[in-house]
Design a protein around this motif. Structure first.
Motif, short mmCIF file in Angstrom:
data_model
loop_
_atom_site.label_atom_id
_atom_site.label_comp_id
_atom_site.label_asym_id
_atom_site.label_seq_id
_atom_site.Cartn_x
_atom_site.Cartn_y
_atom_site.Cartn_z
N LEU A 141 0.85 -1.18 0.00
CA LEU A 141 0.00 0.00 0.00
C LEU A 141 0.89 1.24 0.00
O LEU A 141 1.51 1.58 1.01
CB LEU A 141 -0.91 -0.01 1.22
CG LEU A 141 -2.01 1.04 1.28
CD1 LEU A 141 -2.98 0.87 0.11
CD2 LEU A 141 -2.76 0.97 2.60
N ILE A 142 0.97 1.90 -1.16
CA ILE A 142 1.83 3.07 -1.33
C ILE A 142 0.99 4.32 -1.08
O ILE A 142 0.09 4.65 -1.86
CB ILE A 142 2.42 3.11 -2.75
CG1 ILE A 142 3.22 1.83 -3.04
CG2 ILE A 142 3.31 4.34 -2.93
CD1 ILE A 142 3.68 1.71 -4.48
N VAL A 143 1.29 5.01 0.00
CA VAL A 143 0.49 6.15 0.41
C VAL A 143 1.08 7.47 -0.11
O VAL A 143 2.17 7.89 0.31
CB VAL A 143 0.35 6.21 1.95
CG1 VAL A 143 -0.48 7.41 2.37
CG2 VAL A 143 -0.26 4.91 2.48
N ASP A 144 0.41 8.08 -1.07
CA ASP A 144 0.63 9.47 -1.47
C ASP A 144 2.01 9.78 -2.07
O ASP A 144 2.47 10.92 -1.98
CB ASP A 144 0.40 10.41 -0.28
CG ASP A 144 -1.03 10.36 0.23
OD1 ASP A 144 -1.86 9.63 -0.35
OD2 ASP A 144 -1.33 11.05 1.21
N LEU A 145 2.64 8.82 -2.70
CA LEU A 145 3.93 9.12 -3.36
C LEU A 145 3.64 9.63 -4.77
O LEU A 145 3.80 8.94 -5.77
CB LEU A 145 4.83 7.88 -3.37
CG LEU A 145 5.31 7.43 -1.99
CD1 LEU A 145 6.29 6.28 -2.10
CD2 LEU A 145 5.95 8.59 -1.22
N THR A 147 -2.42 4.89 -3.22
CA THR A 147 -3.45 5.84 -2.81
C THR A 147 -2.96 7.23 -3.12
O THR A 147 -1.79 7.55 -2.92
CB THR A 147 -3.79 5.72 -1.32
OG1 THR A 147 -2.73 6.28 -0.53
CG2 THR A 147 -3.97 4.26 -0.93
N GLN A 148 -3.84 8.06 -3.65
CA GLN A 148 -3.42 9.36 -4.15
C GLN A 148 -4.26 10.50 -3.57
O GLN A 148 -5.48 10.57 -3.80
CB GLN A 148 -3.48 9.36 -5.68
CG GLN A 148 -2.32 8.57 -6.27
CD GLN A 148 -2.65 7.92 -7.59
OE1 GLN A 148 -3.02 6.75 -7.63
NE2 GLN A 148 -2.51 8.67 -8.66
N ASN A 191 3.37 10.42 10.03
CA ASN A 191 2.47 10.87 11.09
C ASN A 191 1.09 11.30 10.58
O ASN A 191 0.21 11.62 11.38
CB ASN A 191 3.10 12.03 11.86
CG ASN A 191 3.47 13.19 10.94
OD1 ASN A 191 4.21 13.01 9.98
ND2 ASN A 191 2.97 14.38 11.23
N GLY A 192 0.90 11.31 9.27
CA GLY A 192 -0.37 11.76 8.69
C GLY A 192 -1.07 10.64 7.94
O GLY A 192 -1.74 9.80 8.52
N GLY A 193 -0.91 10.65 6.61
CA GLY A 193 -1.58 9.67 5.78
C GLY A 193 -1.25 8.23 6.13
O GLY A 193 -2.13 7.36 6.13
#
Length: 207
Positions: A14-18, A63-64, A146-148
């Protein structure tokens, strides 16, 4: 607990916001000087893991973060984000635009999910996609720790996904904030490294 507890064909990275708007020098954050080396280094570090997991039958999910355009195309930005990042403007994180896309080094994802808040589960189709594809385990990486990342990991935990967080596959805007966030996730996730998970995938594939 090792990755072998859940087969790789039931595992998703799960790749968060890259995304370009976060990481690329020409993206929204890059233009505003909002970048740090720890974040910039993530795609190259994660890329071998994404390739290995996919080759072993796993799924790569991106996830974007999205700023939904409203009247006149102006992005709908929450007040707290507007105060925190006043440089965000029309066209930033626009669905389908270059800045909204996963960075080139990690393209293509098997599944992409738009998100509008910290958690990738909040008002998105992420859980539906994971259930439909038989995913039981998530390996989380991306920004910011610490966020997404933290919000998504905690939501995955309450949905009873087995969750692993890659301490060197995530980053925040300071190492101290990153370290604190990682420690806070230990009660709900396995904390390990890219190299360790990569070794486990390769060992399972060779078994």
């Amino acid at each position: 607990m090792s990755i072998a507890a859940v087969p790789t064909d039931k595992t998703a990275l799960l790749i968060v916001d890259l995304q370009n708007d976060f990481l690329h020098p020409d993206g929204a954050y890059g233009r505003a000087g909002q970048s740090v080396p720890e974040i910039a280094a993530l795609p190259a570090r994660i890329k071998p893991l994404a390739a290995a997991l996919r080759a072993a039958g796993g799924l790569v999910v991106s996830t974007q973060f999205t700023l939904v355009p409203g009247r006149g195309g102006e992005p709908m930005i929450s007040p707290h984000l507007k105060q925190l990042r006043p440089f965000l403007k029309k066209g930033d994180f626009l669905p389908g635009a270059w800045g909204h896309q996963l960075v080139d080094a990690l393209q293509p994802a098997d599944v992409s999910v738009e998100k509008i808040a910290y958690s990738a589960f909040y008002m998105t189709r992420l859980e539906w996609v994971l259930r439909k594809t038989g995913i039981e385990r998530l390996i989380a990486c991306g920004i910011v720790t610490n966020g997404g990342v933290a919000s998504t990991v905690r939501d995955a935990h309450v949905r009873e996904f087995e969750i692993t967080v890659l301490t060197d596959g995530c980053a925040a805007f300071t190492p101290a904030v990153h370290a604190t966030a990682i420690e806070a996730l230990r009660p709900v996730a396995r904390i390990t490294t890219v190299a360790e998970v990569l070794a486990e995938i390769r060992a399972e594939a060779g078994a």
